[in-house]
Design a protein around this motif. Structure first.
Motif, PDB file in Angstrom:
ATOM      1  N   GLN A 104       0.844  -1.289   0.076  1.00 48.01           N
ATOM      2  CA  GLN A 104      -0.054   0.026  -0.051  1.00 48.01           C
ATOM      3  C   GLN A 104       1.011   1.341  -0.089  1.00 48.01           C
ATOM      4  O   GLN A 104       2.103   1.130   0.359  1.00 48.01           O
ATOM      5  CB  GLN A 104      -0.922   0.113   1.076  1.00 48.01           C
ATOM      6  CG  GLN A 104      -0.279   0.553   2.369  1.00 48.01           C
ATOM      7  CD  GLN A 104      -0.265  -0.566   3.697  1.00 48.01           C
ATOM      8  OE1 GLN A 104      -0.423  -1.756   3.463  1.00 48.01           O
ATOM      9  NE2 GLN A 104      -0.551   0.282   4.659  1.00 48.01           N
ATOM     10  N   VAL A 105       0.237   2.314  -0.669  1.00 49.64           N
ATOM     11  CA  VAL A 105       1.093   3.573  -0.541  1.00 49.64           C
ATOM     12  C   VAL A 105       1.324   4.238   0.791  1.00 49.64           C
ATOM     13  O   VAL A 105       0.515   4.216   1.748  1.00 49.64           O
ATOM     14  CB  VAL A 105       0.176   4.354  -1.403  1.00 49.64           C
ATOM     15  CG1 VAL A 105       1.021   5.869  -1.268  1.00 49.64           C
ATOM     16  CG2 VAL A 105       0.498   4.129  -2.842  1.00 49.64           C
ATOM     17  N   GLN A 106       2.486   4.424   1.074  1.00 51.86           N
ATOM     18  CA  GLN A 106       2.916   5.149   2.333  1.00 51.86           C
ATOM     19  C   GLN A 106       3.625   6.615   2.026  1.00 51.86           C
ATOM     20  O   GLN A 106       4.532   6.589   1.142  1.00 51.86           O
ATOM     21  CB  GLN A 106       3.816   4.398   3.257  1.00 51.86           C
ATOM     22  CG  GLN A 106       2.838   3.354   4.036  1.00 51.86           C
ATOM     23  CD  GLN A 106       3.773   2.985   5.068  1.00 51.86           C
ATOM     24  OE1 GLN A 106       4.894   2.483   5.077  1.00 51.86           O
ATOM     25  NE2 GLN A 106       3.292   2.889   6.595  1.00 51.86           N
ATOM     26  N   LEU A 107       3.189   7.424   2.591  1.00 53.58           N
ATOM     27  CA  LEU A 107       4.031   9.111   2.414  1.00 53.58           C
ATOM     28  C   LEU A 107       4.218   9.424   3.684  1.00 53.58           C
ATOM     29  O   LEU A 107       3.482   9.469   4.906  1.00 53.58           O
ATOM     30  CB  LEU A 107       2.980   9.905   1.705  1.00 53.58           C
ATOM     31  CG  LEU A 107       2.596   9.553   0.637  1.00 53.58           C
ATOM     32  CD1 LEU A 107       1.315  10.703   0.105  1.00 53.58           C
ATOM     33  CD2 LEU A 107       3.580   9.368  -0.325  1.00 53.58           C
ATOM     34  N   VAL A 108       5.552   9.547   4.180  1.00 53.78           N
ATOM     35  CA  VAL A 108       5.957   9.947   5.433  1.00 53.78           C
ATOM     36  C   VAL A 108       6.958  11.277   5.371  1.00 53.78           C
ATOM     37  O   VAL A 108       7.985  11.403   4.758  1.00 53.78           O
ATOM     38  CB  VAL A 108       7.035   8.836   5.856  1.00 53.78           C
ATOM     39  CG1 VAL A 108       7.531   9.389   7.541  1.00 53.78           C
ATOM     40  CG2 VAL A 108       6.222   7.537   6.176  1.00 53.78           C
ATOM     41  N   GLU A 109       6.226  12.226   6.132  1.00 56.90           N
ATOM     42  CA  GLU A 109       6.797  13.525   6.011  1.00 56.90           C
ATOM     43  C   GLU A 109       7.911  13.907   7.077  1.00 56.90           C
ATOM     44  O   GLU A 109       7.676  13.110   8.142  1.00 56.90           O
ATOM     45  CB  GLU A 109       5.959  14.660   6.149  1.00 56.90           C
ATOM     46  CG  GLU A 109       4.853  14.809   4.981  1.00 56.90           C
ATOM     47  CD  GLU A 109       3.561  14.109   5.511  1.00 56.90           C
ATOM     48  OE1 GLU A 109       2.303  14.515   5.110  1.00 56.90           O
ATOM     49  OE2 GLU A 109       3.722  13.110   6.570  1.00 56.90           O
ATOM     50  N   SER A 110       8.792  14.628   6.915  1.00 57.59           N
ATOM     51  CA  SER A 110       9.904  14.932   8.023  1.00 57.59           C
ATOM     52  C   SER A 110      10.365  16.222   7.497  1.00 57.59           C
ATOM     53  O   SER A 110      10.135  16.969   6.532  1.00 57.59           O
ATOM     54  CB  SER A 110      10.877  13.909   8.125  1.00 57.59           C
ATOM     55  OG  SER A 110      11.652  13.966   6.835  1.00 57.59           O
ATOM     56  N   GLY A 111      10.872  17.042   8.567  1.00 54.86           N
ATOM     57  CA  GLY A 111      11.654  18.173   8.274  1.00 54.86           C
ATOM     58  C   GLY A 111      11.168  19.553   8.926  1.00 54.86           C
ATOM     59  O   GLY A 111      11.543  20.723   8.651  1.00 54.86           O
ATOM     60  N   TYR A 145      -4.080   9.752  -1.752  1.00 51.09           N
ATOM     61  CA  TYR A 145      -3.078   9.290  -0.315  1.00 51.09           C
ATOM     62  C   TYR A 145      -2.538  10.513   0.306  1.00 51.09           C
ATOM     63  O   TYR A 145      -2.083  11.552  -0.328  1.00 51.09           O
ATOM     64  CB  TYR A 145      -1.974   8.558  -0.957  1.00 51.09           C
ATOM     65  CG  TYR A 145      -2.197   7.256  -1.828  1.00 51.09           C
ATOM     66  CD1 TYR A 145      -2.108   7.290  -3.333  1.00 51.09           C
ATOM     67  CD2 TYR A 145      -2.831   6.056  -1.323  1.00 51.09           C
ATOM     68  CE1 TYR A 145      -2.693   6.131  -3.992  1.00 51.09           C
ATOM     69  CE2 TYR A 145      -3.386   4.983  -2.156  1.00 51.09           C
ATOM     70  CZ  TYR A 145      -3.185   5.216  -3.211  1.00 51.09           C
ATOM     71  OH  TYR A 145      -3.503   4.240  -4.083  1.00 51.09           O
ATOM     72  N   TRP A 146      -2.445  10.320   1.556  1.00 53.13           N
ATOM     73  CA  TRP A 146      -1.715  11.452   2.683  1.00 53.13           C
ATOM     74  C   TRP A 146      -0.774  11.018   3.302  1.00 53.13           C
ATOM     75  O   TRP A 146      -0.932   9.817   4.069  1.00 53.13           O
ATOM     76  CB  TRP A 146      -3.045  12.116   3.200  1.00 53.13           C
ATOM     77  CG  TRP A 146      -3.999  12.891   2.199  1.00 53.13           C
ATOM     78  CD1 TRP A 146      -4.872  12.311   1.529  1.00 53.13           C
ATOM     79  CD2 TRP A 146      -3.674  14.064   1.901  1.00 53.13           C
ATOM     80  NE1 TRP A 146      -5.578  13.373   0.903  1.00 53.13           N
ATOM     81  CE2 TRP A 146      -4.741  14.348   0.921  1.00 53.13           C
ATOM     82  CE3 TRP A 146      -2.753  15.229   2.374  1.00 53.13           C
ATOM     83  CZ2 TRP A 146      -5.078  15.900   0.563  1.00 53.13           C
ATOM     84  CZ3 TRP A 146      -3.009  16.358   1.931  1.00 53.13           C
ATOM     85  CH2 TRP A 146      -4.163  16.707   0.993  1.00 53.13           C
ATOM     86  N   GLY A 147       0.242  11.864   3.620  1.00 50.03           N
ATOM     87  CA  GLY A 147       1.049  11.445   4.841  1.00 50.03           C
ATOM     88  C   GLY A 147       0.586  11.899   6.247  1.00 50.03           C
ATOM     89  O   GLY A 147      -0.718  12.492   6.204  1.00 50.03           O
ATOM     90  N   GLN A 148       1.125  12.017   7.149  1.00 49.28           N
ATOM     91  CA  GLN A 148       0.576  11.977   8.642  1.00 49.28           C
ATOM     92  C   GLN A 148       0.782  13.787   9.015  1.00 49.28           C
ATOM     93  O   GLN A 148       0.048  14.142   9.900  1.00 49.28           O
ATOM     94  CB  GLN A 148       1.308  11.232   9.646  1.00 49.28           C
ATOM     95  CG  GLN A 148       2.777  11.873  10.172  1.00 49.28           C
ATOM     96  CD  GLN A 148       3.550  11.585   9.293  1.00 49.28           C
ATOM     97  OE1 GLN A 148       3.625  11.022   8.125  1.00 49.28           O
ATOM     98  NE2 GLN A 148       5.011  12.317   9.358  1.00 49.28           N
ATOM     99  N   GLY A 149       1.588  14.414   8.003  1.00 51.39           N
ATOM    100  CA  GLY A 149       1.892  15.831   8.431  1.00 51.39           C
ATOM    101  C   GLY A 149       3.013  16.078   9.109  1.00 51.39           C
ATOM    102  O   GLY A 149       3.535  15.352  10.251  1.00 51.39           O
ATOM    103  N   THR A 150       3.590  17.184   9.034  1.00 50.27           N
ATOM    104  CA  THR A 150       4.755  17.839   9.981  1.00 50.27           C
ATOM    105  C   THR A 150       4.519  19.230  10.062  1.00 50.27           C
ATOM    106  O   THR A 150       4.060  19.834   9.308  1.00 50.27           O
ATOM    107  CB  THR A 150       6.145  17.693   9.061  1.00 50.27           C
ATOM    108  OG1 THR A 150       7.046  18.211  10.046  1.00 50.27           O
ATOM    109  CG2 THR A 150       6.172  18.283   7.839  1.00 50.27           C
ATOM    110  N   GLN A 151       4.694  19.641  11.354  1.00 46.54           N
ATOM    111  CA  GLN A 151       4.401  21.013  11.807  1.00 46.54           C
ATOM    112  C   GLN A 151       5.693  21.980  11.483  1.00 46.54           C
ATOM    113  O   GLN A 151       6.801  21.501  11.759  1.00 46.54           O
ATOM    114  CB  GLN A 151       4.085  20.906  13.350  1.00 46.54           C
ATOM    115  CG  GLN A 151       3.939  22.370  14.060  1.00 46.54           C
ATOM    116  CD  GLN A 151       2.507  22.784  13.629  1.00 46.54           C
ATOM    117  OE1 GLN A 151       1.609  22.193  13.945  1.00 46.54           O
ATOM    118  NE2 GLN A 151       2.583  24.097  13.263  1.00 46.54           N
TER     119      GLN A 151
END
Length: 127
Positions: A1-8, A116-122
């Protein structure tokens, strides 16, 4: 399944720079559009920038044009958002999103049209 992981994301002062990353996995993205969106407290999620994974063509919201740059690295399946000259009004949770390519420009600016969406980064910019 597609995964998107944000960072930074992080806390910076006005005028500073940050680079967000979105690590994508789970499928081949060659026919996809990758987008960055953001959502500030009490506001709707809004389009920031997008990139055609195959061609590298980019499109930006007027509010970030000239300050933000979206790019992708095919080798690492990563999408970046380089944010320069940050302003307090850029404060938001930033989300990476993906969907199959569409030729409609307006269609690709609407968050609900992304699969598809990642979990977000503040990102917080202090004045």
């Amino acid at each position: 399944q597609v995964q998107l992981v944000e960072s930074g994301g992080g806390l910076v002062q006005a005028g500073a720079s940050l680079r967000l990353s979105c690590a994508a996995s789970g499928r081949t993205f060659s026919s996809y559009v990758m987008g960055w969106f953001r959502q500030a407290p009490g506001k709707e999620r809004e389009f920031v920038a997008r990139i055609n994974w195959n061609t590298g063509n980019t499109y930006y919201a007027d509010s970030v044009k000239g300050r933000f740059t979206i790019s992708r690295d095919k080798a690492s399946n990563t999408v970046y958002l380089q944010m320069n000259s940050l302003k307090p009004e850029d404060t938001a949770v930033y989300y990476c999103a993906a969907r199959p390519f569409s030729s409609s420009t307006n269609y690709l600016n609407i968050p609900t049209n992304y699969n598809y969406w990642g979990q977000g980064t503040q990102v917080t910019v202090s004045s």
